[in-house]
Design a protein around this motif. Sequence first.
Motif, short mmCIF file in Angstrom:
data_model
loop_
_atom_site.label_atom_id
_atom_site.label_comp_id
_atom_site.label_asym_id
_atom_site.label_seq_id
_atom_site.Cartn_x
_atom_site.Cartn_y
_atom_site.Cartn_z
N TYR A 81 -6.88 -0.88 -2.85
CA TYR A 81 -7.16 -2.57 -2.57
C TYR A 81 -8.47 -3.01 -2.94
CZ TYR A 81 -2.49 -2.19 -0.21
OH TYR A 81 -1.14 -1.89 0.07
N THR A 112 -1.94 -2.42 4.40
CA THR A 112 -1.20 -3.26 3.57
C THR A 112 -0.70 -4.64 4.45
OG1 THR A 112 -0.16 -1.10 2.52
CG2 THR A 112 1.07 -3.08 2.36
N ALA A 128 -4.37 -6.15 2.19
CA ALA A 128 -3.86 -5.75 0.76
C ALA A 128 -4.48 -6.91 -0.38
CB ALA A 128 -2.15 -5.84 0.68
#
Length: 218
Positions: free
Chosen positions: A23, A73, A77
């Motif tokens: 990421y 996430t 993200a």
Amino acid sequence: MLELFAHPFSSYCQKVWIALHEYGLEARHRMLSPEEPENIELLAGFWPFRKMPLLLDDGRPVSEASIIVEHLTLHHARGPRLIPEDPVAALEVRFWDRFFDNYVATPQQKIVFDAMRPEEARDPAGVAEARAMLETAYGLLERHLPGRTWVVGESFSLADCSAAPQLFYADWTHPIGEGFPLVAAYRARLNARPSMARCIEAARPWRPYFPLGAPDRD
């Protein structure tokens, strides 16, 4: 601000670092080692089991490696997601994440921890069962991998974040034999992934402590 309580040689910590690298995120590293006891005490204040890794996100603690990747996430993200938004696809990713933790990491660690015990306290029957479980896991994965670059199709995911460190150490502990060429090739692809390659290099100084002897080939 992200802070990660972790040790570079830990496979579960590497799972989180792989996600951070994928990421493009930075986290302050709070090293968990006897040389920095203040970090261990801080960890205990957030998580009394003192298990690593633990993430602090603006002071909010998040524990357990897979949950930390889920948290990253949901909230941080960048680019392709490690857990698909489609719930059916996400379920498959989560299944394989659990597969690598439960059926690769668990028996692998059983063998390693047994090697750290005094001779009279060792459990040869338990080690034999752990090696049999790894053979079963390698076989299942070998049958699953044809036509796949990553374990769930063509997208690198949480499942691969789990697979990378678990297969890395499993092959040291119970080598992936010639009967599992697709598993060996998948492990090689994982090792070459830049996010995992960074973890391998970061952990290299601690290889002499691996109780079964760390091979020179990785």
